[in-house]
Design a protein around this motif. Sequence first.
Motif: not given
Length: 259
Positions: A180-199
């Motif tokens: 498993k490789i995963s990220f976790a955060s309570v910040s929706s903004g940080l999750i959006e940053n990581i998602s965009q970068f993975l894209d």
Amino acid sequence: MKRLNKQELGRITELIEEDKSLKQISKDINRNKTTVYHHFRKIKGKTMQPIVIHGKNDELIGEFIGLFAGDGCIFTTNNYCYRTYLCFNTNEDKFVKDLIENVLLNLFKKKPMIFIREHRLNLCYCSKNIHTFIDKYLDWNRNSRKTYSVCLKDQEYSKRFIIGFIRGSLDSDGYLSEKKISFASVSSGLIENISQFLDILGLAYSVRLYKEKRPNRKDIYHINILKKDFNRFLELIKPRNIKGLYAPTGIRISERPVP
């Protein structure tokens, strides 16, 4: 007047690194301020040299910013000492050594102070320049915990920065195992940053929101890298905080080149 011995000189240096005043140091070692002053000024003068940011390596910058977003904090003391902390567990000592030697020394040309409190290993820099450096990249609500709202500022980032940021984010607030490789955060903004970068990197993932049922707790977002891109993620991102993990291919991913 009896001269300071080796143990006293070492203790004075430790207390100066903890930003203790001349008065506090004198009391701690039971010596008058006149006796301590010369050594205090000699060391204090060295520690007060401003840190210069060596910011030509986008990948290392991204990695530091990703680490800080997950495990960092800043504050200013009453005597205007600008402190920046990266906080880890004491069982991450090998990773922290790698981080100091291959990231922090390359960026700041100076080792951080190290404080161990129970099970926490904290790295600390006293530098206004590092505060300014972080402010160039990250936003968060300064009236609440950084974790709740931290995110990258809206600007263009290079591919090398993106790779470094993903690495720093995984090494701080992520989870890595052979399955498993995963990220976790309570910040929706940080999750959006990581998602965009993975894209941008073309890495497949899923996102889910865990709704917290306990009072006074924040909902937490999870990003999971899909199994089909597990090995490609490791080859591209090259995480540091892997604790001797072997990838499914049998390649030991701890044997990674320094960027």
